[in-house]
Design an enzyme around this catalytic site. Sequence first.
Site, PDB file in Angstrom:
ATOM      1  N   GLY A 272     146.085  49.236 -42.363  1.00  0.00           N
ATOM      2  CA  GLY A 272     146.397  49.033 -40.955  1.00  0.00           C
ATOM      3  C   GLY A 272     145.163  49.005 -40.077  1.00  0.00           C
ATOM      4  NE  ARG A 317     147.378  44.507 -36.991  1.00  0.00           N
ATOM      5  CZ  ARG A 317     148.342  44.726 -36.102  1.00  0.00           C
ATOM      6  NH1 ARG A 317     148.248  44.218 -34.894  1.00  0.00           N
ATOM      7  NH2 ARG A 317     149.389  45.449 -36.410  1.00  0.00           N
ATOM      8  CB  CYS A 389     165.457  30.066 -21.136  1.00  0.00           C
ATOM      9  SG  CYS A 389     166.425  30.109 -19.618  1.00  0.00           S
TER      10      CYS A 389
END
Length: 461
Positions: A272, A317, A389
Amino acid sequence: MAGHVSPGGFTGTSPVWLREPDDVNALVGSLWPRTATKVDGVLQVGGLSVPEIVANVNTPAFLLDEADFRARARAFRDAFAGCDVYYAGKAFISTAVARWVAEEGLFLDVCSDGELTVALRAGVEPARIGYHGNNKSAMELRRAVHEGVGRIIVDSIVEIDRLADIATQLGVVQPVMVRVTAGVEAHTHEFIATAHEDQKFGFSISSGSAFEAVRQVLAAGSLDLRGLHSHIGSQIFDTSGWEVAARRVLALHARVAAELGHAMPELDLGGGFGIAYTTQDDPADPAVLAEQIIRIVAAECGALGVDVPHLSIEPGRAVVGPAMFTVYTVGTVKEVSLDGGATRTYVSVDGGMSDNIRTALYDADYSCTLASRASDAAPVLARVVGKHCESGDIVVKDEFLPGDVRPGDLVAVPGTGAYGRSMASNYNHALRPPVVAVRDGAARVIVRRETVDDLLATDVG
């Protein structure tokens, strides 16, 4: 939030960490892939002009710097020499990327049958694949065992029983690790802090369920217990959390050896590791992380009087995240009046939460830059929003852009390699963007843009 007055007279509201740039055209190097640069205000990557790249694939599009990706993979591989480094398939996986992972000497984590399929299609050696997940189906487990996956991280008593039966039926002994929760809450967003007790992953060390899970695995003749697996969260910048986790996990490791007579040969402390999304982030160098984590494990093992197990880590990541960025086309620009006479410039682009849900989901911060031209205009505080939206459809909450940003401009957002394309959706029936790999002056599409035919293929009407 702090009020802000620019030299040009602009007033706006910005977070305290955000500073107006001296040059709004410049790149903040720490946020971008290593080959990214600007020439006369035009963003380039891998020796190619970004406007020229996207002219062939349209926007929005993800651009992946292959050289940067490979360099980051090697940096972790070399820093953690003697350890196993697992690339997180969930961050972003494609056939090409899985091949790069294997070519650079990394292992690969998957957490679904789809990710496993891509890994095998890419030719990744099954023995170098780990399989995660809190609710693996019998079908998924059977396939993983059949394919010879190197380790399965078990996450529940039900799964231990299920996997033991499947391995027995297939006549193999399946290597496993037991996922444990160490009660460490890393300094990260609540939804991605995965080691506190009230969550779906793993067996609790403090409650004793982890020890009982180990006992059950050892009782199953068709399972080979390789070690314990711990993961304390994501987007973490220092090693203090791992120090506490290692102490608790290794205490269980030593207890298993002493009371059950099984010396587990491996240990996975997860990862992490954080990346820089904005100037407020300061990630550690892989070499520094490696030195500190390896030292922590050695010290704890010494204190417990046990041999140092073979260590695995999972950068998450940190490999793909900084290597990729997203390019959008501006559609509309409007000024919105705020309280106290301030204004904010809303820059609407042709993507949004369908290609990057993290801002809406995690309140994540991102940066951006004007990518298609230079500007002499004074900076304005802008909010880059998507076309969906939803009022929460925000891509970049706060960033300075040139005051003359206008429809047709390209805006690029760095740090989107992890969880951008992999969490993308068809919300509002949007078509998911392509991923274009760039290296040494050449660009190639490694994941094509979805088409209307793709969208309608599953609509049986």
